[in-house]
Design a protein around this motif. Structure first.
Motif, short mmCIF file in Angstrom:
data_model
loop_
_atom_site.label_atom_id
_atom_site.label_comp_id
_atom_site.label_asym_id
_atom_site.label_seq_id
_atom_site.Cartn_x
_atom_site.Cartn_y
_atom_site.Cartn_z
N ARG A 243 0.33 -1.63 -0.03
CA ARG A 243 0.27 -0.13 0.24
C ARG A 243 0.86 1.35 0.27
N THR A 245 2.80 4.69 0.51
CA THR A 245 2.39 5.62 1.55
C THR A 245 2.50 7.36 0.95
N SER A 246 2.03 8.34 1.37
CA SER A 246 1.75 9.44 1.00
C SER A 246 3.52 10.34 0.57
N CYS A 248 5.27 8.17 -1.13
CA CYS A 248 5.57 7.31 -1.78
C CYS A 248 7.05 6.16 -2.23
N ASN A 250 7.42 3.42 -0.85
CA ASN A 250 7.63 2.24 -1.51
C ASN A 250 7.25 2.36 -2.51
N VAL A 333 -2.27 4.06 1.72
CA VAL A 333 -2.61 3.95 2.64
C VAL A 333 -3.75 4.86 3.23
#
Length: 406
Positions: A243, A245-246, A248, A250, A333
């Motif tokens: 998912r 993350t804000s 990015c 990941n 997320v």
């Protein structure tokens, strides 16, 4: 953000789901024209940092433009704050530095109190519902006033009656044997988000209150702050739940998931990357390293590939935003209302500096993609852009440009 912060299990969104499934609330000649998916149609910053009496209309794709100091980023922070409060976050977590949001020239009253005001209007099956907040920042952070109203009357009000106690007095519409119900609410939580726990829903008046409150909560909490950080996106990452993350950071992990689980959307992402990156992009894959982490790789044609870490900042931000637009909440997320089917929700992406580090071609491709995605109603985007980008898309169908003056 978790649903149980404001909604009792098995109890949440009953009136709103009834409104959605039936297509009506209390009798109204315009009920049939109301949207099935709740969305924020207007953001109000009555007195919030640099904003005074600012009203921002929000379309499916809204871009905030203006020079430095015009309050573009502040407006996004106001929306994000409302979203977090609707999700049940306590006031001190949402505003860790509350004095920063008080207008600079706002003087204190005789008791030394200063604060700020913000609100919004949410369109949906319950009709237009407005939420307005008055927050005291000094000397103690607290919500001192809240008003929830539909197009007919006020449904909820709160007021601070005793500054010595951490409570406000709430009064909500009942329309039963007792026309108004009163009870204390904590002064560090959004009262509207608490209503599903407090209102029985046994009278028509109570059902109206619940449907309005739930519409506001569903619309606000389904928000995703997207702020891609290229320097953090280049590293290999462990494989997790996939998912985004804000920040990015990941990105490689999420590409690993979309490549294996979302073939059609992944193929469209590759085509979008090819349109916005320097040189051809024929694939977006990942490779597993000896330490078990994965890193993303861009295919460049037969037998050729480039680690994604070698892409420029603009290319990485472009790719991250495209991934967000093409995937939706199940790969982000974000914690939308689980009790309401995703088909009846609209995810709002908040993007500060949407065109940052992008050249004109990349910005144009990204905004064209955003307009196409937002047109079907499942996703909305509120972003800030530079004046050049705003000028290029002003008047383009499906795009609302709002100019903010410093």
């Amino acid at each position: 953000m978790r649903a149980e912060r404001f909604a009792a299990p098995g109890r949440a969104y009953g009136p709103l789901m009834t409104v959605i499934s039936s297509g009506r609330t209390a009798p109204s000649p315009s009920a049939a024209a109301r949207p099935a998916r709740p969305f924020v149609g207007e953001l109000r910053l009555g007195a919030f940092a640099s904003h005074r009496r600012t009203v921002i209309p929000l379309g499916p794709l809204t871009l905030l433009a203006g020079g430095s100091g015009s309050g573009k980023t502040t407006a996004l922070r106001g929306y994000e704050a409302l979203a977090r409060l609707a999700a049940g976050d306590p006031l001190e977590d949402v505003f860790p530095d509350p004095a920063a949001w008080v207008p600079e020239r706002a003087g204190a009253d005789a008791q030394g109190r200063r604060g700020f005001r913000l609100g919004c209007t949410v369109e949906g099956p319950a009709g237009p519902v407005s939420l307005d907040l008055a927050v005291q920042a000094e000397p103690v952070l607290r919500i001192v006033g809240e008003r929830l109203a539909d197009d007919r009357e006020t449904l909820l009000t709160t007021a601070l009656l005793d500054p010595r106690r951490p409570f406000v007095q709430a009064a909500w519409h009942t329309a039963g044997a007792v026309p108004v119900t009163r009870a204390p609410f904590p002064d560090d939580r959004l009262g509207t988000a608490l209503l599903p726990l407090r209102v029985a829903g046994t009278t028509d008046g109570q059902l109206r209150v619940l449907a309005a409150a739930e519409q506001v909560v569903v619309a606000l909490r389904s928000a995703f702050v997207c702020d891609p950080q290229p320097r953090r996106m280049r590293a290999a990452v462990p494989v997790g739940e996939g998912r985004l993350t804000s920040s990015c950071d990941n990105l490689a992990e999420v590409l690993h998931r979309t490549h294996s689980q979302c073939a059609q959307r992944h193929a469209r992402l590759v085509a979008t990357a090819d349109s916005g990156c320097a040189g051809p992009v024929t694939g977006l894959t990942v490779e597993r390293l000896e330490d078990g982490t994965v890193r993303a790789v861009t295919g460049r044609g037969p037998g050729r590939s480039t680690p994604i870490g070698r892409l420029g900042d603009g290319e990485l931000r472009y790719l991250a935003f495209a991934l967000v637009l093409l995937t939706g909440p199940h790969v982000l997320v974000v914690d939308p209302a689980a009790e309401v089917p995703s088909a009846m929700q609209a995810l709002t992406v908040l993007a500060d500096g949407l065109d940052r580090s992008l050249d004109a071609r990349q910005a144009g491709e990204l905004l064209a993609l955003a307009a196409s995605i937002c047109a079907d109603g499942h996703m909305r985007l509120l972003g800030t852009v530079g004046e050049a980008t705003a000028a290029a898309v002003r008047g383009v169908a499906g795009t609302t440009v709002v100019d903010l003056a410093p």
